[in-house]
Motif scaffolding. Structure first.
Motif, PDB file in Angstrom:
ATOM      1  N   ILE A 403       0.858  -1.176   0.000  1.00 33.68           N
ATOM      2  CA  ILE A 403       0.000   0.000   0.000  1.00 33.68           C
ATOM      3  C   ILE A 403       0.900   1.234   0.000  1.00 33.68           C
ATOM      4  CG2 ILE A 403      -1.789   1.273   1.229  1.00 33.68           C
ATOM      5  CD1 ILE A 403      -2.624  -1.344   2.529  1.00 33.68           C
ATOM      6  N   GLN A 404       0.716   2.091  -0.999  1.00 33.24           N
ATOM      7  CA  GLN A 404       1.500   3.314  -1.073  1.00 33.24           C
ATOM      8  C   GLN A 404       0.697   4.448  -0.467  1.00 33.24           C
ATOM      9  OE1 GLN A 404       2.441   4.757  -4.957  1.00 33.24           O
ATOM     10  NE2 GLN A 404       3.933   6.259  -4.242  1.00 33.24           N
ATOM     11  N   LEU A 405       1.300   5.121   0.525  1.00 33.41           N
ATOM     12  CA  LEU A 405       0.730   6.294   1.170  1.00 33.41           C
ATOM     13  C   LEU A 405       1.553   7.516   0.732  1.00 33.41           C
ATOM     14  CD1 LEU A 405       0.187   4.750   4.717  1.00 33.41           C
ATOM     15  CD2 LEU A 405      -1.445   4.895   2.832  1.00 33.41           C
ATOM     16  N   PRO A 406       1.153   8.710   1.083  1.00 33.57           N
ATOM     17  CA  PRO A 406       1.900   9.901   0.597  1.00 33.57           C
ATOM     18  C   PRO A 406       3.374   9.891   0.948  1.00 33.57           C
ATOM     19  CG  PRO A 406      -0.243  10.553   1.449  1.00 33.57           C
ATOM     20  CD  PRO A 406      -0.096   9.112   1.757  1.00 33.57           C
ATOM     21  N   GLU A 407       3.727   9.402   2.100  1.00 33.72           N
ATOM     22  CA  GLU A 407       5.112   9.502   2.547  1.00 33.72           C
ATOM     23  C   GLU A 407       5.765   8.146   2.764  1.00 33.72           C
ATOM     24  OE1 GLU A 407       6.649  12.311   2.678  1.00 33.72           O
ATOM     25  OE2 GLU A 407       4.872  13.561   2.291  1.00 33.72           O
ATOM     26  N   LYS A 408       5.100   7.028   2.441  1.00 35.46           N
ATOM     27  CA  LYS A 408       5.690   5.714   2.729  1.00 35.46           C
ATOM     28  C   LYS A 408       4.942   4.637   1.967  1.00 35.46           C
ATOM     29  CE  LYS A 408       2.934   5.848   6.900  1.00 35.46           C
ATOM     30  NZ  LYS A 408       2.946   6.060   8.331  1.00 35.46           N
ATOM     31  N   ILE A 409       5.518   3.454   1.967  1.00 30.27           N
ATOM     32  CA  ILE A 409       4.893   2.257   1.411  1.00 30.27           C
ATOM     33  C   ILE A 409       4.880   1.192   2.501  1.00 30.27           C
ATOM     34  CG2 ILE A 409       5.064   0.420  -0.305  1.00 30.27           C
ATOM     35  CD1 ILE A 409       6.353   2.375  -2.198  1.00 30.27           C
ATOM     36  N   LYS A 429       8.114  -1.605   6.299  1.00 30.81           N
ATOM     37  CA  LYS A 429       7.634  -0.250   6.072  1.00 30.81           C
ATOM     38  C   LYS A 429       8.766   0.543   5.404  1.00 30.81           C
ATOM     39  CE  LYS A 429       5.953   1.709   9.636  1.00 30.81           C
ATOM     40  NZ  LYS A 429       5.718   2.536  10.837  1.00 30.81           N
ATOM     41  N   ILE A 430       8.483   1.035   4.199  1.00 31.85           N
ATOM     42  CA  ILE A 430       9.468   1.842   3.468  1.00 31.85           C
ATOM     43  C   ILE A 430       9.071   3.301   3.636  1.00 31.85           C
ATOM     44  CG2 ILE A 430      10.524   2.290   1.237  1.00 31.85           C
ATOM     45  CD1 ILE A 430       9.748  -0.534   0.400  1.00 31.85           C
ATOM     46  N   VAL A 431       9.775   4.005   4.521  1.00 30.40           N
ATOM     47  CA  VAL A 431       9.435   5.396   4.825  1.00 30.40           C
ATOM     48  C   VAL A 431      10.157   6.291   3.824  1.00 30.40           C
ATOM     49  CG1 VAL A 431       9.346   7.190   6.587  1.00 30.40           C
ATOM     50  CG2 VAL A 431       9.224   4.775   7.240  1.00 30.40           C
ATOM     51  N   ARG A 432       9.506   6.446   2.694  1.00 31.86           N
ATOM     52  CA  ARG A 432      10.093   7.244   1.622  1.00 31.86           C
ATOM     53  C   ARG A 432       8.984   7.659   0.677  1.00 31.86           C
ATOM     54  NH1 ARG A 432      14.992   4.827  -1.808  1.00 31.86           N
ATOM     55  NH2 ARG A 432      14.580   6.237  -3.496  1.00 31.86           N
ATOM     56  N   LYS A 433       9.099   8.849   0.136  1.00 32.91           N
ATOM     57  CA  LYS A 433       8.092   9.326  -0.800  1.00 32.91           C
ATOM     58  C   LYS A 433       8.488   8.913  -2.204  1.00 32.91           C
ATOM     59  CE  LYS A 433       5.571  13.473  -2.204  1.00 32.91           C
ATOM     60  NZ  LYS A 433       5.400  14.927  -1.999  1.00 32.91           N
ATOM     61  N   PHE A 434       7.532   8.251  -2.894  1.00 32.14           N
ATOM     62  CA  PHE A 434       7.778   7.791  -4.258  1.00 32.14           C
ATOM     63  C   PHE A 434       6.726   8.386  -5.176  1.00 32.14           C
ATOM     64  CE2 PHE A 434       9.520   4.395  -1.610  1.00 32.14           C
ATOM     65  CZ  PHE A 434      10.772   4.204  -2.184  1.00 32.14           C
ATOM     66  N   GLU A 435       7.121   8.675  -6.399  1.00 31.17           N
ATOM     67  CA  GLU A 435       6.186   9.082  -7.432  1.00 31.17           C
ATOM     68  C   GLU A 435       6.225   8.011  -8.513  1.00 31.17           C
ATOM     69  OE1 GLU A 435       4.063  11.450  -7.427  1.00 31.17           O
ATOM     70  OE2 GLU A 435       4.748  12.414  -5.576  1.00 31.17           O
ATOM     71  N   CYS A 436       5.108   7.390  -8.755  1.00 27.98           N
ATOM     72  CA  CYS A 436       5.075   6.322  -9.746  1.00 27.98           C
ATOM     73  C   CYS A 436       3.698   6.251 -10.380  1.00 27.98           C
ATOM     74  CB  CYS A 436       5.467   4.980  -9.131  1.00 27.98           C
ATOM     75  SG  CYS A 436       4.326   4.423  -7.852  1.00 27.98           S
ATOM     76  N   GLN A 450       7.704   4.200 -13.573  1.00 30.77           N
ATOM     77  CA  GLN A 450       7.765   5.652 -13.718  1.00 30.77           C
ATOM     78  C   GLN A 450       7.970   5.972 -15.202  1.00 30.77           C
ATOM     79  OE1 GLN A 450      11.156   5.931 -11.242  1.00 30.77           O
ATOM     80  NE2 GLN A 450       9.994   6.222  -9.328  1.00 30.77           N
ATOM     81  N   GLU A 451       6.836   6.185 -15.863  1.00 28.32           N
ATOM     82  CA  GLU A 451       6.835   6.477 -17.300  1.00 28.32           C
ATOM     83  C   GLU A 451       7.485   5.324 -18.073  1.00 28.32           C
ATOM     84  OE1 GLU A 451       5.183   8.915 -18.505  1.00 28.32           O
ATOM     85  OE2 GLU A 451       4.760   9.988 -16.649  1.00 28.32           O
ATOM     86  N   LYS A 452       8.769   5.480 -18.491  1.00 28.84           N
ATOM     87  CA  LYS A 452       9.453   4.451 -19.264  1.00 28.84           C
ATOM     88  C   LYS A 452      10.385   3.588 -18.419  1.00 28.84           C
ATOM     89  CE  LYS A 452       9.643   7.325 -23.459  1.00 28.84           C
ATOM     90  NZ  LYS A 452      10.558   7.884 -24.515  1.00 28.84           N
ATOM     91  N   PHE A 459      12.490  -4.800   0.066  1.00 24.71           N
ATOM     92  CA  PHE A 459      11.601  -4.281   1.116  1.00 24.71           C
ATOM     93  C   PHE A 459      12.333  -3.350   2.076  1.00 24.71           C
ATOM     94  CE2 PHE A 459       8.612  -8.176   0.697  1.00 24.71           C
ATOM     95  CZ  PHE A 459       8.081  -7.612  -0.453  1.00 24.71           C
ATOM     96  N   SER A 460      13.648  -3.323   1.990  1.00 26.11           N
ATOM     97  CA  SER A 460      14.414  -2.393   2.830  1.00 26.11           C
ATOM     98  C   SER A 460      14.781  -1.121   2.055  1.00 26.11           C
ATOM     99  CB  SER A 460      15.684  -3.080   3.342  1.00 26.11           C
ATOM    100  OG  SER A 460      16.462  -3.544   2.246  1.00 26.11           O
ATOM    101  N   ALA A 461      14.105  -0.885   0.912  1.00 26.88           N
ATOM    102  CA  ALA A 461      14.259   0.320   0.094  1.00 26.88           C
ATOM    103  C   ALA A 461      15.575   0.365  -0.661  1.00 26.88           C
ATOM    104  CB  ALA A 461      14.091   1.588   0.937  1.00 26.88           C
ATOM    105  N   VAL A 462      16.259  -0.770  -0.777  1.00 29.27           N
ATOM    106  CA  VAL A 462      17.509  -0.816  -1.555  1.00 29.27           C
ATOM    107  C   VAL A 462      17.159  -1.130  -3.004  1.00 29.27           C
ATOM    108  CG1 VAL A 462      19.713  -1.997  -1.874  1.00 29.27           C
ATOM    109  CG2 VAL A 462      18.826  -1.572   0.441  1.00 29.27           C
ATOM    110  N   ARG A 463      17.680  -0.328  -3.924  1.00 27.66           N
ATOM    111  CA  ARG A 463      17.370  -0.541  -5.330  1.00 27.66           C
ATOM    112  C   ARG A 463      18.174  -1.728  -5.840  1.00 27.66           C
ATOM    113  NH1 ARG A 463      18.313   4.212  -9.591  1.00 27.66           N
ATOM    114  NH2 ARG A 463      20.481   3.611  -9.202  1.00 27.66           N
TER     115      ARG A 463
END
Length: 1291
Positions: A403-409, A429-436, A450-452, A459-463
């Motif tokens: 579930i994506q919330l404004p400031e976290k997932i 809990k990934i406490v980070r703001k994402f735009e997707c 994110q677009e293209k 789950f620990s927010a590591v890419r």
């Protein structure tokens, strides 16, 4: 959520307030000193309304839509009609700040700076109430019972509808936080929701299966800020019961916005709910959506913000150039209107987009903007996850939920691996703001689109890795795989379709098409790919060969069946399309988008709801059947078809000799008949049969295709099977075509079956003829007998040989049944069945023939005499019976005393009823009764006694006590007759006395029973009094069956009280107090027990019985029973009035026989006649009679009287014994003799009052007053005791 501007206008002055007409068609604005009326559909200004002289601050519409009100700085309130006409105006002392209509009573509340008023259309005046502070806003509760007032001093005052203050809420800020807007939530179901939210942190999970808007039974599970797991309660069962409206009325929630820049919520009681919400601007207006799910707030921040019902900000509706003074929601819609300081009026439409995710049978979607509901599409089970923030994206995969919330997932997981488990807990809990644009979750990663570009994060927010596409990503789907190595299916705008593995950097191009991808899905075996492009075309490719297999138009979404490789469905144009293999498409109407296909269930998203639609797979199944592809058709049927489709599949497979598929299909429809056929064919195949024509012929015969089956039987060389089939079907004309060359057995069998058929179709004549020709005489006799064809039976019986015993017996049976005994006798004689012939004569009451046969064959006498006796008893033919008995057999001397020696069968009494049955029994008491002699000759003496005892018992049980007395008397006399046998003398004499005693008791109790049970009594009080005393004195031991001691005592108490025997009555009432009495007697007994206490404690001397032997007055209640307390002489009672008769029993001296005693009494010895000693003396004033007789001359010449005086007294009873001289002195008219038959002695009684006549019945020897007996004899024409007829000459 996004806001779309529908229309905008600008007024010349500030818009302070606005109101919608309840139907939403008109908008009323307060602008300057005018009211502006707009059409809400296009923003057209319909009409300005002038009536106020100064600025209009407020406006409100009544709930019924009939009128609206406006308040102005000119201190006046104007009431307007829906036709925009002003009808009423009233004023306050200060400017009007706000107005509000009661939603129920349509009462108008108008508030000024110093007071508020209440006005309703029913009253002429306005009731006004002072206020301690300036009122800035007001709002009514949903039920119209309370009015909330918001004040400049920061106080909220809750008033009743009469204006009385009920609750006062003093807020901490006081006058520094003036209240500027308040509003009650239109939905009153939020109290429990708010109570559960106090002191909770941001994340919580509530598992619940009840999904109304916000149920009052939500049970939260709270998570700490570090994300650790808290205990979660078990899911509750969904409750569909209706809400309690009375409860809801007390659950109103008040939202309060103040210029301390806070938003607060309160209960009706004044208790604050939760904490204050900081706004960071000065709120000027607050309003709820129609259902209370959202709040609109506007003010100094120059915009309107959308909040949840619990105060969580969701976003901005529209930014303005000046302060927002008012904002409202159009009723029952998502349209919002905004009024500003600069006069701008903006009308927006709010569009709430669907945020959801689907994986197989689990569907997650956003609800109320801040909640997520996970629905199991198969079980319909649901859970709600409350996030308290705006939910932006949702992704679901297997046991994972993102579930994506404004400031976290937030990443959730299931508690267990159970496929039905619906309990989720926070995993990461990934406490980070994402735009997707899109969000996908896997077992260990989340994928952000994110677009293209695609980004894979742990789950620990590591890419982990990133993929760059050539074009915009239009569709992404997880297609499964091992954890950490899942595959993604990606569709691009340029038509490329790629497969990406999470653990690989390289994307695999599956294929590329010319048009952009809208939707795609892969088949269960990963061999086929279905794509929906931007031209609404569904294209299906072979993944390995890249070949386009087929394409279908009008598609907006597509899904493969997860259980069948060759089936897919797609939706579009309001239709659902199902395609199997390369067959044509089957269509049916369906609104929405297909998002999944599992078996026979198609998951469809329509508007904001997901539903599972059951779709029978009939059409594709029939497509396979047409091509004789039975196994494939069976696989389709397993997905879900109707029973009719299953049966059709089974039949087609059976005709195609595909027995395995047919067996499975018939098993599904539970058709045992065809399963037995298939089992028999399989057994025959195991034994080596290979003739498919024969198998198919059996199938056709089962299906009713008889001619086709016969042709196959003939072709396979089994004409006999065709013959059997047609014969069983009664199709004899067709059967003859398959007969062999004149085989007599087959011909007979065919005729017999044809006769059976004729019989079944109700053609008995033809059936009889055919049975006779086939030699089936038994069936022919049965039909002829059932139809009453005597002539046919005679012909058959005379043609049959006497050796054919069974058919002849059947003929005789039907002759008897059809009332032709002569032919039956002829038949019995033909076969020599004499016993049946005897029974025939007895049954037909042909006694002459029976007796003649009995004389020739003595062994049948019992079979003749016993039924003959029964027949005599039932038909009262006693004179004929005497002649018949004298004619047919000699009889020894029987009881000569004229008493019962016969027998009555139980059947006769039951058939004839009590009255006629009694008459029959009485007739049996006459001397030389033929039926009795018949029983004696048959040796059935004991049976006669047993049956009579049963009749007596039945009479007692049925409360026919008069009949019971009569039967007991008959039994006693019958026992007396049997007592002549020395071997049974003692036993029978004991029964005689016992039965005599019972007869006397039941004869007396009959009157008691009628008195207590019937409304009217036919007996005098004295008679009932005497009978009840007689019964009480006689019932010293066990009470006989049927006799109620309560009834007896009740009668005695009532009659004793009536006749003046108060002492006896009191005794009876006291006895009744100790007994269990019926409810109908209780009141009378209680009243009598009280009233008898007021009577003197003695009995009337007139009622005291006198002993005629010793002249002693006996008490009414005699402990010795029915004997004198002095001389112990037994009393002799009248059998009608039960008075003590003036009789004294005497006994004969030893050596005097009964005959001698009677002769001595009959001598009538002369007595000395005294002269009259009466002298008449006459004078002038009187006439006098004087008796001159010596005192010693009284009674000297009566030896019996002297005998009484000499022998009386003592504790033991001393009988009166007389000698010959005393007997000679007696007069015949003074002596009564009971002439009992042997072995009893005669009884002698002397009347001591010769002038009072006493009559004795010559049959039962009961004594009566002569007048009573004559009256009863006239009434009943018989003795009331033994029922001997008056005109009967016999004794």
């Amino acid at each position: 959520m996004r806001a779309v501007l529908t229309w905008r206008d600008k007024a010349e002055q500030c818009v302070y307030d606005l109101a919608f007409k309840p139907d939403g068609t008109q908008l009323i604005l307060a602008a300057g000193n005018r009211l502006l009326v707009y059409d809400t559909s296009d923003g057209t200004l319909l009409q300005p309304l002038k009536g106020h002289k100064d600025t209009v601050y407020c406006v409100a519409y009544a709930k019924d839509g009939k009128r609206f009100a406006s308040g102005s700085a000119d201190k006046s309130v104007i009431i307007w009609t829906s036709k925009l006409e002003g009808i009423l105006k009233y004023t306050h002392n200060d400017s009007i700040q706000c107005v509000s209509y009661n939603p129920v009573t349509h009462q108008l509340a108008s508030c000024s700076s110093s007071d508020f008023g209440l006005w309703s259309p029913e009253q002429k005046s306005v009731s006004k109430h002072k206020s301690s502070s300036k009122i800035t806003c007001c709002s009514w509760t949903n039920d119209g019972q309370y009015l909330a007032l918001g004040m400049l001093s920061g106080i909220v005052s809750i008033r009743s509808k009469n204006g009385e203050e009920k609750v006062k809420v003093e807020r901490p800020g006081g006058s520094l936080s003036p209240i500027w807007s308040i509003c009650w939530n239109p939905s009153s179901r939020w109290e429990s929701f708010w109570m559960n939210r106090e002191n909770e942190d941001a994340e919580e999970v509530t598992v619940n299966r009840y999904f109304q808007e916000i149920p009052s039974t939500l049970k939260p599970a709270v998570y700490s800020s570090q994300g650790s797991e808290a205990e979660e309660e078990e899911p509750e069962e969904e409750d569909d019961s209706p809400r309690d409206d009375n409860l809801e009325e007390h659950n109103d929630i008040l939202a309060v916005a103040d210029w301390g820049q806070k938003l607060s919520f309160y209960q009706l009681s004044g208790k604050q709910i939760g904490k204050d919400r900081s706004l960071n601007f000065d709120p000027c207006c607050l309003s709820y959506f129609t259902k209370g799910e959202y709040i609109l707030l506007g003010g100094s921040d120059k915009q309107v913000s959308l909040f949840t019902k619990d105060g969580v900000r969701l976003g901005t509706v529209g930014e303005q150039n000046s302060w927002v003074w008012t904002c409202k929601v159009k009723p029952d819609s998502n349209y919002v209107v905004v009024g500003c300081q600069d006069g701008t009026i903006s009308f927006y439409q709010l569009i709430f987009s669907t945020v959801h995710g689907l994986y197989k049978d689990r569907y997650a979607y956003r609800d109320s903007m801040t909640d997520v509901i996970v629905q199991h599409l198969i079980t319909e089970q649901k859970v709600r996850i409350k996030c308290k923030e705006l939910v932006k994206k949702i992704a679901i995969y297997k046991n994972r939920l993102a579930i994506q919330l404004p400031e976290k997932i937030l990443i959730y997981e299931l508690y267990s691996d159970d496929s039905l488990d619906m309990r989720y807990r926070v995993k990461e809990k990934i406490v980070r703001k994402f735009e997707c644009n899109l969000l996908v979750v896997c077992a260990d990663h989340i994928i952000l689109c994110q677009e293209k570009r695609l980004q894979c994060l742990s789950f620990s927010a590591v890419r982990a890795r990133e993929w760059q596409m050539e074009s915009l990503i239009r569709y992404i789907k997880v297609i499964g795989g091992p954890p950490g190595r899942e595959g993604l299916l990606v569709g691009l705008k340029n038509g490329q379709i790629l497969k990406i593995f999470v653990d690989s950097l390289f994307a695999i191009v599956l294929l590329k098409q010319a048009t952009a991808v809208r939707c795609l899905d892969m088949s269960a075996s990963r061999n086929k790919l279905a794509v929906v492009d931007e031209n609404d075309t569904c294209l299906v490719y072979d993944i390995h060969t890249k070949e386009l297999l087929f394409q279908e138009p009008n598609a907006n979404s597509v899904a493969w069946n997860t259980q069948c490789e060759d089936m897919l469905c797609f939706s579009g144009g309001g239709y659902l399309n199902i395609k199997a293999s390369t067959f044509p498409v089957h269509q049916q109407k369906l609104q929405g988008f297909v998002v999944g296909y599992n078996g026979s269930r198609i998951f469809c998203l329509h508007a904001f709801s997901m539903s599972a639609v059951e779709v029978p797979q009939s059409a594709p199944m029939y497509q396979y059947l047409d091509r004789k592809m039975f196994r494939e058709a069976y696989q389709i049927a397993c997905l879900g078809v109707t029973d009719t489709d299953w049966r059709e599949l089974a039949m087609e497979a059976l005709e195609g000799l595909e027995f395995e598929t047919a067996k499975k299909a018939f098993t599904r429809v539970q058709d045992l008949r065809y399963l037995e056929l298939i089992n028999s064919i399989e057994e025959r195949k195991k034994r080596g049969e290979t003739n498919n024509d024969l198998f198919l012929a059996d199938v056709f015969s089962y299906q009713g295709k008889f001619h086709e089956a016969a042709k196959l039987y003939k072709r396979s060389g089994h004409e006999n099977l065709a013959l059997d089939m047609y014969t069983d079907l009664r199709m004899f004309e067709y059967a003859k075509d398959f007969l062999g060359s004149g085989d007599p057995k087959e011909t007979k069998m065919l005729i017999t079956k044809q006769a059976d058929w004729a019989r079944n179709i109700n053609e008995p004549k033809a059936a009889v003829e055919m049975y006779i020709s086939a030699g089936e005489h038994g069936k022919a006799i049965e039909i002829s007998g059932d139809h009453g064809w005597v002539d046919t039976l005679i012909d058959i019986a005379r043609k049959l040989d006497k050796a054919e015993r069974e058919p002849l017996l059947m003929c005789a049976h039907y002759f008897k049944k059809l009332d032709n005994p002569g032919y039956a006798a002829e038949t019995y004689l033909k076969i020599g069945d004499l016993k049946s012939l005897v029974h025939l004569h007895v049954e037909t009451q042909r006694w002459d023939e029976a007796f003649a046969l009995g004389e020739k064959h003595p062994e049948f006498k019992d079979d003749i005499y016993v039924p003959y006796a029964q027949w005599l008893a039932e038909n009262d033919r006693f004179e004929e019976a005497q002649k018949a008995s004298r004619f047919h057999f000699s009889v020894g001397t029987v009881a000569t005393s004229g008493h019962i020696s016969g027998w009555l069968p139980v059947e006769a009494a039951q058939l004839r009823g009590p009255v006629e049955g009694q008459h029959i029994l009485h007739c049996f008491s006459i001397s030389r009764a033929p039926s009795c002699r018949t029983f004696r000759k048959a040796g059935r003496q004991g049976e006669a006694v047993r049956v009579l005892e049963q009749l007596t018992h039945n009479a007692v049980v049925e409360s026919r006590f008069n009949d019971a007395a009569y039967y007991y008397w008959m039994l006693s006399v019958h026992c007396l007759g049997i007592a002549r046998d020395p071997a049974q003398k003692d036993v029978m004499l004991g029964k005689f006395h016992h039965f005599q005693h019972l007869a006397e008791l039941y004869h007396g109790y009959h009157a008691i029973q009628r008195y207590t049970e019937e409304p009217f009594s036919f007996h005098l009080p004295e008679t009932l009094f005497n009978i009840s005393r007689f019964l009480l004195h006689s019932l010293t031991k066990d009470t006989p069956l049927g006799i109620s001691k309560v009834n007896t005592l009740f009668t005695l108490a009532k009659q004793s009280k009536a006749l003046g025997a108060y002492k006896l009555a009191r005794h009876a009432y006291d006895k009744l107090q100790g007994l269990q009495t019926p409810a109908r007697f209780q009141k009378s007994i209680e009243l009598g027990s009280l009233t008898i206490r007021s009577k003197p404690f003695h009995d009337s001397e007139e009622l005291v019985p006198l002993c005629y032997r010793c002249s002693t007055n006996n008490p009414l209640l005699n402990n010795l029973g029915n004997v004198c307390i002095n001389c112990r002489q037994p009393f002799v009672f009248s059998a009608s009035s039960y008075e003590v008769l003036h009789l004294v029993e005497f006994y004969l001296e030893e050596g005097i026989t009964d005959e001698e005693a009677v002769s001595l009494i009959d001598l009538e010895a002369p007595r000395h006649k005294r002269e009259s000693k009466w002298q008449e003396i006459a004078s002038n004033t009187s006439q006098t009679l004087r008796l001159d007789e010596p005192l010693d001359s009284m009674g000297d010449d009566d030896p019996f009287t002297a005998k009484l005086s000499f022998e009386q007294g003592g504790l033991e009873f001393v009988p009166v014994v007389v000698n010959r001289s005393v007997l000679r002195s007696m007069s015949r008219r003074d002596v009564l003799i009971k002439r009992w038959p042997p072995p009893l002695r005669w009884q002698y009684f002397r009347s001591l009052l010769p002038d009072a006549s006493i009559t004795m019945c010559p049959s039962c020897f009961q004594m009566f007053h002569a007048e009573d007996y004559e009256l009863l004899a006239l009434q009943h024409t018989c003795c009331p005791y033994c029922r001997r007829r008056v005109d009967d000459p016999s004794p």
